[in-house]
Motif scaffolding. Structure first.
Motif, PDB file in Angstrom:
ATOM      1  N   ILE A   1       0.841  -1.204   0.000  1.00  0.00           N
ATOM      2  CA  ILE A   1       0.000   0.000   0.000  1.00  0.00           C
ATOM      3  C   ILE A   1       0.869   1.244   0.000  1.00  0.00           C
ATOM      4  CG2 ILE A   1      -1.919   1.145   1.156  1.00  0.00           C
ATOM      5  CD1 ILE A   1      -2.549  -1.652   0.166  1.00  0.00           C
ATOM      6  N   PHE A   2       1.721   1.378   0.996  1.00  0.00           N
ATOM      7  CA  PHE A   2       2.673   2.481   1.077  1.00  0.00           C
ATOM      8  C   PHE A   2       4.012   1.903   1.531  1.00  0.00           C
ATOM      9  CE2 PHE A   2      -1.446   4.547   1.860  1.00  0.00           C
ATOM     10  CZ  PHE A   2      -1.425   5.479   0.846  1.00  0.00           C
ATOM     11  N   THR A   3       5.097   2.531   1.119  1.00  0.00           N
ATOM     12  CA  THR A   3       6.425   2.059   1.474  1.00  0.00           C
ATOM     13  C   THR A   3       7.218   3.186   2.121  1.00  0.00           C
ATOM     14  OG1 THR A   3       7.404   2.710  -0.640  1.00  0.00           O
ATOM     15  CG2 THR A   3       6.367   0.529  -0.527  1.00  0.00           C
ATOM     16  N   VAL A   4       8.425   2.833   2.580  1.00  0.00           N
ATOM     17  CA  VAL A   4       9.311   3.844   3.172  1.00  0.00           C
ATOM     18  C   VAL A   4       9.630   4.940   2.159  1.00  0.00           C
ATOM     19  CG1 VAL A   4      11.613   4.220   4.145  1.00  0.00           C
ATOM     20  CG2 VAL A   4      10.309   2.188   4.786  1.00  0.00           C
ATOM     21  N   LYS A   5       9.700   4.569   0.884  1.00  0.00           N
ATOM     22  CA  LYS A   5      10.011   5.549  -0.158  1.00  0.00           C
ATOM     23  C   LYS A   5       8.898   6.583  -0.338  1.00  0.00           C
ATOM     24  CE  LYS A   5      13.053   2.517  -2.836  1.00  0.00           C
ATOM     25  NZ  LYS A   5      13.288   1.859  -4.144  1.00  0.00           N
ATOM     26  N   SER A   6       7.726   6.320   0.237  1.00  0.00           N
ATOM     27  CA  SER A   6       6.630   7.278   0.163  1.00  0.00           C
ATOM     28  C   SER A   6       6.806   8.417   1.163  1.00  0.00           C
ATOM     29  CB  SER A   6       5.291   6.580   0.432  1.00  0.00           C
ATOM     30  OG  SER A   6       5.062   5.538  -0.480  1.00  0.00           O
ATOM     31  N   ILE A   7       7.744   8.280   2.100  1.00  0.00           N
ATOM     32  CA  ILE A   7       7.888   9.272   3.165  1.00  0.00           C
ATOM     33  C   ILE A   7       8.242  10.667   2.638  1.00  0.00           C
ATOM     34  CG2 ILE A   7       9.225   9.911   5.220  1.00  0.00           C
ATOM     35  CD1 ILE A   7       9.350   6.948   5.932  1.00  0.00           C
ATOM     36  N   PRO A   8       9.279  10.820   1.759  1.00  0.00           N
ATOM     37  CA  PRO A   8       9.604  12.169   1.282  1.00  0.00           C
ATOM     38  C   PRO A   8       8.447  12.896   0.597  1.00  0.00           C
ATOM     39  CG  PRO A   8      11.404  10.684   0.830  1.00  0.00           C
ATOM     40  CD  PRO A   8      10.263   9.839   1.296  1.00  0.00           C
ATOM     41  N   PRO A   9       7.717  12.250  -0.361  1.00  0.00           N
ATOM     42  CA  PRO A   9       6.586  12.965  -0.947  1.00  0.00           C
ATOM     43  C   PRO A   9       5.482  13.288   0.051  1.00  0.00           C
ATOM     44  CG  PRO A   9       6.669  10.697  -1.756  1.00  0.00           C
ATOM     45  CD  PRO A   9       7.951  10.972  -1.057  1.00  0.00           C
ATOM     46  N   VAL A  10       5.271  12.403   1.045  1.00  0.00           N
ATOM     47  CA  VAL A  10       4.276  12.691   2.080  1.00  0.00           C
ATOM     48  C   VAL A  10       4.724  13.904   2.912  1.00  0.00           C
ATOM     49  CG1 VAL A  10       3.229  11.842   4.209  1.00  0.00           C
ATOM     50  CG2 VAL A  10       3.357  10.348   2.206  1.00  0.00           C
ATOM     51  N   MET A  11       6.013  13.970   3.245  1.00  0.00           N
ATOM     52  CA  MET A  11       6.555  15.126   3.955  1.00  0.00           C
ATOM     53  C   MET A  11       6.357  16.398   3.143  1.00  0.00           C
ATOM     54  SD  MET A  11      10.111  13.403   5.322  1.00  0.00           S
ATOM     55  CE  MET A  11      10.862  15.000   5.639  1.00  0.00           C
ATOM     56  N   GLN A  12       6.560  16.270   1.852  1.00  0.00           N
ATOM     57  CA  GLN A  12       6.403  17.393   0.934  1.00  0.00           C
ATOM     58  C   GLN A  12       4.983  17.940   0.984  1.00  0.00           C
ATOM     59  OE1 GLN A  12       8.573  16.388  -2.726  1.00  0.00           O
ATOM     60  NE2 GLN A  12       6.926  17.394  -3.790  1.00  0.00           N
ATOM     61  N   ILE A  13       4.003  17.061   0.854  1.00  0.00           N
ATOM     62  CA  ILE A  13       2.601  17.469   0.864  1.00  0.00           C
ATOM     63  C   ILE A  13       2.224  18.041   2.223  1.00  0.00           C
ATOM     64  CG2 ILE A  13       0.218  16.639   0.659  1.00  0.00           C
ATOM     65  CD1 ILE A  13       1.313  14.477  -1.261  1.00  0.00           C
ATOM     66  N   THR A  14       2.737  17.439   3.293  1.00  0.00           N
ATOM     67  CA  THR A  14       2.449  17.935   4.643  1.00  0.00           C
ATOM     68  C   THR A  14       2.965  19.351   4.823  1.00  0.00           C
ATOM     69  OG1 THR A  14       2.610  15.679   5.525  1.00  0.00           O
ATOM     70  CG2 THR A  14       2.759  17.493   7.106  1.00  0.00           C
TER      71      THR A  14
END
Length: 254
Positions: A225-238
């Motif tokens: 569903i989501f991986t560790v590699k999703s963290i930077p883009p999630v940080m970006q959107i946040t």
């Protein structure tokens, strides 16, 4: 040794953010070194180009590095714009559309990433849209305009030089190019992002149900569903969301 080489570009990105924080702290302490402050702004934006060049030369480009670079851009922009907004140098009509566009385009980019439509050197676009967003000319012009805008604001406020017309023109150009570069991504990938995230949310809900009932299907086991590699883009959107919230709040309390 290979670890050091692989992280040179990311280290340059981190130093760029650190320099921005130090610059604002220095200015808040009423530093009289105006030319030094302007020079540091120049170095910060120059490093934005250098980290990408270094990554390509050393063949260490990566999806993670790409998102970290964009995240650093957002941090630098937010710190400087928040500072100048406090000095009443940045109008409301600039910051709100500026950050709404950034939020929507970064959200669209995240959806494209989940849909595997993003490469290390940028999001997949075609034709004129790619020229508007991904070329070195487009990126370079946008970076230079932002550099000139922030430098002009520093000079205008601290040197007491009457260049408001120049600052206004740079604000208009920066906002216009910001919208022009963002719209192709939003138009092409915002519907994809919404659809992809809704699909992932459904899978996550189903996975939780099957886990609770001890009937976890292999299909759910294999699908990430989501991986560790999703963290930077999630940080970006946040960060984008926090920036929009910050400036909206500032407008209401003004």
């Amino acid at each position: 040794m290979s670890v050091i080489i692989n992280n040179i570009a990311n280290s340059i990105t981190a130093i760029r953010v650190l320099l921005t924080v130090m610059l604002v702290i220095d200015v808040y302490s009423h530093s009289k070194y105006l030319l030094f402050s302007v020079a540091v702004i120049g170095i910060i934006f120059l490093m934005d180009a250098v980290d990408g060049i270094v990554a390509r030369k050393l063949n260490t480009t990566s999806m993670m590095g790409s998102f970290l670079d964009i995240f650093a851009d957002r941090v630098v922009e937010f710190i400087l714009l928040a500072y100048f907004y406090k000095l009443d140098l940045v109008p409301n009509w600039f910051v709100i559309p500026f950050y709404i566009r950034i939020f929507l385009s970064d959200f669209s980019r995240f959806g494209a990433y989940l849909n595997q439509d993003v490469k290390a050197d940028g999001i997949i676009l075609g034709g004129i849209r790619e020229k508007l967003v991904l070329t070195h000319l487009s990126r370079g012009f946008y970076g230079v305009v932002k550099l000139l805008l922030f430098a002009a604001m520093f000079i205008s406020y601290y040197a007491k030089i009457e260049i408001q017309v120049i600052v206004f023109a740079l604000i208009v150009i920066t906002l216009s190019f910001n919208l022009v570069r963002g719209m192709p991504i939003i138009i092409q990938y915002l519907p994809v992002a919404i659809k992809t995230l809704l699909h992932r949310a459904t899978l996550l809900k189903e996975r939780r149900y099957h886990t609770m009932t001890n009937q976890l299907n292999r299909r759910f086991e294999k699908q990430k569903i989501f991986t560790v590699k999703s963290i930077p883009p999630v940080m970006q959107i946040t960060l984008d969301f926090l920036a929009v919230s910050f400036f909206t709040f500032q407008i209401f309390i003004h």
